[in-house]
Enzyme design. Structure first.
Site, PDB file in Angstrom:
ATOM      1  N   SER A  28       0.796  -1.397   0.232  1.00 54.31           N
ATOM      2  CA  SER A  28      -0.012   0.099   0.381  1.00 54.31           C
ATOM      3  C   SER A  28       1.428   1.150  -0.044  1.00 54.31           C
ATOM      4  CB  SER A  28      -0.593   0.172   1.502  1.00 54.31           C
ATOM      5  OG  SER A  28      -1.334   1.357   1.507  1.00 54.31           O
ATOM      6  N   TYR A  79      -2.135   0.496  10.195  1.00 57.34           N
ATOM      7  CA  TYR A  79      -2.208  -0.158   8.849  1.00 57.34           C
ATOM      8  C   TYR A  79      -0.805   0.094   8.552  1.00 57.34           C
ATOM      9  CZ  TYR A  79      -3.846  -0.009   4.061  1.00 57.34           C
ATOM     10  OH  TYR A  79      -4.040  -0.969   2.827  1.00 57.34           O
ATOM     11  N   GLU A  91       0.640   3.647   1.980  1.00 58.77           N
ATOM     12  CA  GLU A  91       0.397   3.985   3.044  1.00 58.77           C
ATOM     13  C   GLU A  91       1.397   3.825   3.910  1.00 58.77           C
ATOM     14  OE1 GLU A  91      -1.988   5.818   5.119  1.00 58.77           O
ATOM     15  OE2 GLU A  91      -2.780   6.276   3.350  1.00 58.77           O
TER      16      GLU A  91
HETATM   17  P1  GDP Z   1      -6.197   6.157   3.352  1.00 59.49           P
HETATM   18  O1  GDP Z   1      -5.715   6.959   2.523  1.00 59.49           O
HETATM   19  O2  GDP Z   1      -6.163   4.640   2.697  1.00 59.49           O
HETATM   20  O3  GDP Z   1      -6.445   7.176   4.369  1.00 59.49           O
HETATM   21  O4  GDP Z   1      -8.087   6.598   2.606  1.00 59.49           O
HETATM   22  P2  GDP Z   1      -9.389   7.347   2.772  1.00 59.49           P
HETATM   23  O5  GDP Z   1     -10.097   7.733   1.848  1.00 59.49           O
HETATM   24  O6  GDP Z   1      -9.889   6.698   4.079  1.00 59.49           O
HETATM   25  O7  GDP Z   1      -8.571   8.386   3.589  1.00 59.49           O
HETATM   26  C1  GDP Z   1      -7.466  10.068   2.923  1.00 59.49           C
HETATM   27  C2  GDP Z   1      -7.110  10.766   2.662  1.00 59.49           C
HETATM   28  O8  GDP Z   1      -8.891  11.879   3.392  1.00 59.49           O
HETATM   29  C3  GDP Z   1      -7.460  11.441   4.652  1.00 59.49           C
HETATM   30  O9  GDP Z   1      -5.662  11.850   4.762  1.00 59.49           O
HETATM   31  C4  GDP Z   1      -8.194  11.206   5.652  1.00 59.49           C
HETATM   32  O10 GDP Z   1      -7.702  12.179   6.024  1.00 59.49           O
HETATM   33  C5  GDP Z   1      -8.538  12.055   4.342  1.00 59.49           C
HETATM   34  N1  GDP Z   1     -10.056  12.438   5.045  1.00 59.49           N
HETATM   35  C6  GDP Z   1     -10.973  14.069   5.269  1.00 59.49           C
HETATM   36  N2  GDP Z   1     -12.076  13.743   5.573  1.00 59.49           N
HETATM   37  C7  GDP Z   1     -12.101  12.238   5.312  1.00 59.49           C
HETATM   38  C8  GDP Z   1     -13.746  11.326   6.153  1.00 59.49           C
HETATM   39  O11 GDP Z   1     -13.991  12.393   6.517  1.00 59.49           O
HETATM   40  N3  GDP Z   1     -13.122  10.442   5.912  1.00 59.49           N
HETATM   41  C9  GDP Z   1     -12.565   9.771   5.595  1.00 59.49           C
HETATM   42  N4  GDP Z   1     -11.715   8.421   5.327  1.00 59.49           N
HETATM   43  N5  GDP Z   1     -11.039  10.500   5.221  1.00 59.49           N
HETATM   44  C10 GDP Z   1     -10.824  11.810   5.061  1.00 59.49           C
END
Ligand code: GDP
Length: 322
Positions: free
Chosen positions: A124, A148, A126
Site C-alpha cells: 500500500s 495500518y 500508506e
Molecule cells: P486512506 O488514504 O487509505 O486513509 O484513504 P481514506 O479515503 O480513508 O482517506 C483519504 C484522506 O482523506 C485521508 O487523508 C483522510 O484524512 C482524508 N479525509 C478527510 N475527511 C475524511 C473522512 O470524513 N473520512 C475519511 N475516510 N477520510 C477523510
C-alpha cells in the site's frame, strides 16, 4: 490447461474486480471467505455461481494451509486485510494480526501446501506515509503513519523476505488509493459520492468531513487489479508501484463531485474534528514508470472520470431504490 487462482478478500472491492478479470481470462477462481453469521457478498453477488467460495481465516493457520492444499492454486492473491486506516487506531492489535501476521500465515500456507504457486501481496502507498521523497517509487524508503501503514510495511517485507529466503515466486504491488462505485462507504471518496447523491435527491443536506487538504493519487480499482495479474505473469517476481502519477486534494474531489450534479460543495461540506486522524498522510503521488515499462500497464480512467463514475453510480442506486 485451466489455471486456478486463490483470492483472499474476494468479498472486498478489489477481490470482486479481480475475480471478474480472472473469470474473463478463463481461470478457476477460488475465493476465501471468513465464516460469519451474515453473508456480506453484495460485491460478488453477480459472481457467486462462477466462483468457488471456501472458508478460512487469516487468523487461523490451519484453515489457510487446508484451503491452499485443497485448491492447489497456480496463483494466490492476498487481498484480505483490515484495510481502513482510521479503524487501525481503534483496533491496532487486530490490524496487526490480519494485515501483518496474516501475510506470514498465507506465505507459510503456500510454502507448505503449494510451493510452486505465485503469490501476490497487496502492499500500500500508506507505507510511504510521511513521504521521504516525491513522487514515490519502488526505492522510496517507507515511513508509515498509522498502525495500518506499519502493518502493511511488515507484510511487504515478509513477502520480500520469503522470496529471498525460500526462492518463492512472491511479488508485491504497492498500490496507491484506488476507488470505484464498490469502494467501502467509510473511505473518503465513496463517502463523498454517496453524500452528493443523497444531497442531490434531498435525502440529506450536509456532509461532515475531516482534513480537506490531504492529497492522494486516486485511480480506478478496475485498472489496478489488471496490474496485479500482470505482476504474476512476469518471468521473475518483483515489486511495483501502481498509481496514476497525479495528485488531488480531498477538497478538489468534493469540488468535482458536487459540481457533477450542479452543486457547490461549500454550501454542504462541514469540517468535523471527529474525522481528523492522530497522524496524517498529507501527500501521496506515484511514479508508476517501472510498471509502465515492465508490465505495459497504464491507467485507463482519469480523476474526473473516476469522480463522475462514482457519483453517477450512487445517484442511480438511490433512484432505483425509491
Ligand atoms: P486512506 O488514504 O487509505 O486513509 O484513504 P481514506 O479515503 O480513508 O482517506 C483519504 C484522506 O482523506 C485521508 O487523508 C483522510 O484524512 C482524508 N479525509 C478527510 N475527511 C475524511 C473522512 O470524513 N473520512 C475519511 N475516510 N477520510 C477523510
Amino acid at each position: 490447461m485451466t489455471k486456478t487462482a486463490l483470492v483472499t478478500g474476494i468479498t472486498g472491492q478489489d477481490g470482486s474486480y479481480l475475480a471478474e478479470l480472472l473469470l474473463t481470462k478463463g481461470y478457476r477462481v477460488v475465493g476465501v471467505v471468513r465464516r460469519s453469521s451474515t453473508t456480506p457478498y453484495e460485491r460478488i453477488a453477480h459472481l457467486v455461481d462462477r466462483v468457488e467460495l471456501v472458508s478460512a481465516d487469516l487468523l487461523d493457520q490451519t484453515s489457510l494451509t487446508d484451503v491452499v492444499q485443497a485448491a492447489a492454486p497456480d496463483e494466490i492473491y492476498n487481498l484480505a486485510a483490515q484495510s481502513f486506516v482510521q479503524t487501525s487506531w481503534n483496533q491496532p492489535v487486530l490490524t496487526g494480526e490480519f494485515t501483518a501476521l496474516g501475510v506470514t500465515r498465507m506465505l507459510e500456507a503456500l510454502r507448505k501446501a503449494a510451493p510452486k504457486a505465485r503469490f501476490y501481496q497487496a502492499s500500500s502507498s500508506e507505507q510511504f506515509g510521511k513521504v521521504v521523497e516525491t513522487p514515490q517509487r519502488e526505492s522510496t524508503p517507507f515511513y508509515p503513519r498509522s498502525p495500518y501503514g506499519v502493518a502493511k510495511v511488515y507484510g511487504h517485507w515478509i513477502t520480500v523476505n520469503y522470496r529471498e529466503s525460500f526462492g518463492l515466486y512472491a511479488a508485491s504491488g504497492i498500490l496507491f488509493n484506488h476507488e470505484s462505485p464498490r469502494r467501502g462507504l467509510e473511505f473518503v471518496t465513496r463517502k463523498i459520492s454517496d453524500a452528493v447523491a443523497r444531497i442531490k435527491l434531498g435525502l440529506q443536506h450536509e456532509l461532515r468531513l475531516g482534513n480537506l487538504d490531504a492529497r492522494r493519487d486516486w485511480g480506478f480499482a478496475g485498472d489496478y487489479v489488471d496490474a496485479m495479474w500482470r505482476m504474476l505473469q512476469q518471468d521473475e517476481p518483483d515489486d511495483y508501484v501502481i498509481g496514476t502519477g497525479e495528485t488531488y486534494s480531498v477538497r478538489e474531489f468534493c469540488e468535482l463531485a458536487f459540481g457533477a450534479v450542479g452543486l457547490d460543495y461549500r454550501n454542504h461540506v462541514v469540517q468535523d474534528e471527529k474525522f481528523f486522524r492522530p497522524a496524517e498522510v498529507d501527500l501521496l503521488v506515484a511514479d508508476p514508470s517501472k510498471a509502465r515499462e515492465q508490465l505495459g500497464w497504464t491507467p485507463t480512467v482519469n480523476f474526473r472520470q473516476l469522480v463522475e463514475m462514482m457519483v453517477e453510480a450512487d445517484l442511480a442506486r438511490y433512484r432505483t431504490a425509491r
